[in-house]
Design an enzyme around this catalytic site. Structure first.
Site: not given
Length: 265
Positions: A45-46
């Site tokens: 996601s990040e």
């Protein structure tokens, strides 16, 4: 060049839960295109990149596999865990990001890492986009929004769990992402949520710390309490401990290291 990298499950009480984030501490920023390529390669996601400043703060930037993200909670929690538990940095830590300013982070004796966020309370939306309503697949009771996301409010947590949104339609309501929420239906859980962001990162985010800067003020007003426990009911799931006061929103959770490695470029 070689760079240390850590993968940490944020908002996780046990392995393979919460939201995995990659953390890359740097001496100075890499080129933006290179940081984006690393994030795309990680396909999490990040990926958070950190640079320590002379004033003691850590400037932080977050990249999804698709683009740079202005505000990310779970990768901030993961970064704090790495700095305190892997690199021996003393708390409190102060992160700085252009879109949100300073984020102060502390860890309590029971392992909860707490982040201080600005209050990003949502406002009601009288005429939500047709693509949002069609993309959700089931009509919400209300729609609210803040600068980060459309927030669709449902009458039950079961409705939130059952949603199977249409990613193509939700992409059309960008730049906002889409959050769905309802009051909790389990002991010790005050409200639940899920988070969809096909235009900016992926279909569904496992646990989204940043949106709780908006969900907490909303549910505090609904439930009449300033301390609430939230659960993001994605497949991986995660618990967030939230508080609201005059200074802003506190979002806390636990973290576990999954991997420590070297990025070789």
């Amino acid at each position: 060049m070689n760079y240390a990298m850590y993968i940490v499950d944020a908002f996780a009480d046990k392995p393979f839960t919460g939201n995995p984030a990659a953390v890359v501490p740097l001496v100075e920023w890499l080129p933006d295109a290179l940081m984006q390529s690393i994030a795309a390669e990680n396909n999490l996601s990040e990926t958070a990149f950190l640079v320590h400043q002379a004033d003691g703060r850590f400037h932080i930037r977050w990249f999804s596999p698709i683009s740079e993200i202005p505000f990310c909670g779970h990768a901030t929690l993961a970064s704090a865990f790495v700095l305190m538990h892997e690199l021996g940095r003393a708390q409190p830590l102060v992160f700085h990001a252009k879109a949100v300013g300073d984020i102060t982070v502390t860890e309590s004796g029971d392992g909860l890492i707490g982040m201080r966020f600005p209050n990003r309370a949502p406002q009601p939306v009288a005429d939500p986009p047709a693509d949002l309503l069609a993309g959700l697949g089931a009509a919400p009771a209300e729609v609210w929004a803040n600068e980060q996301a459309w927030i669709a409010v449902y009458e039950s947590a079961a409705q939130v769990r059952a949603l199977r949104p249409d990613a193509a339609l939700l992409t059309r309501v960008a730049p906002r992402d889409v959050c769905v929420t309802a009051a909790g239906d389990a002991d010790g859980v005050d409200f639940v949520s899920r988070y969809f962001w096909p235009a900016n990162g992926g279909y569904e985010d496992p646990v989204t710390g940043s949106i709780h800067a908006g969900l907490m003020p909303f549910w505090a007003a609904r439930l009449g309490r300033m301390h609430l426990t939230a659960q993001q009911v994605s497949a991986r799931t995660g618990l967030l401990y939230c508080a609201l006061d005059a200074e802003g929103v506190s979002v806390s959770g636990r973290a576990r290291r999954y991997l420590k490695g070297i990025v070789s470029l």
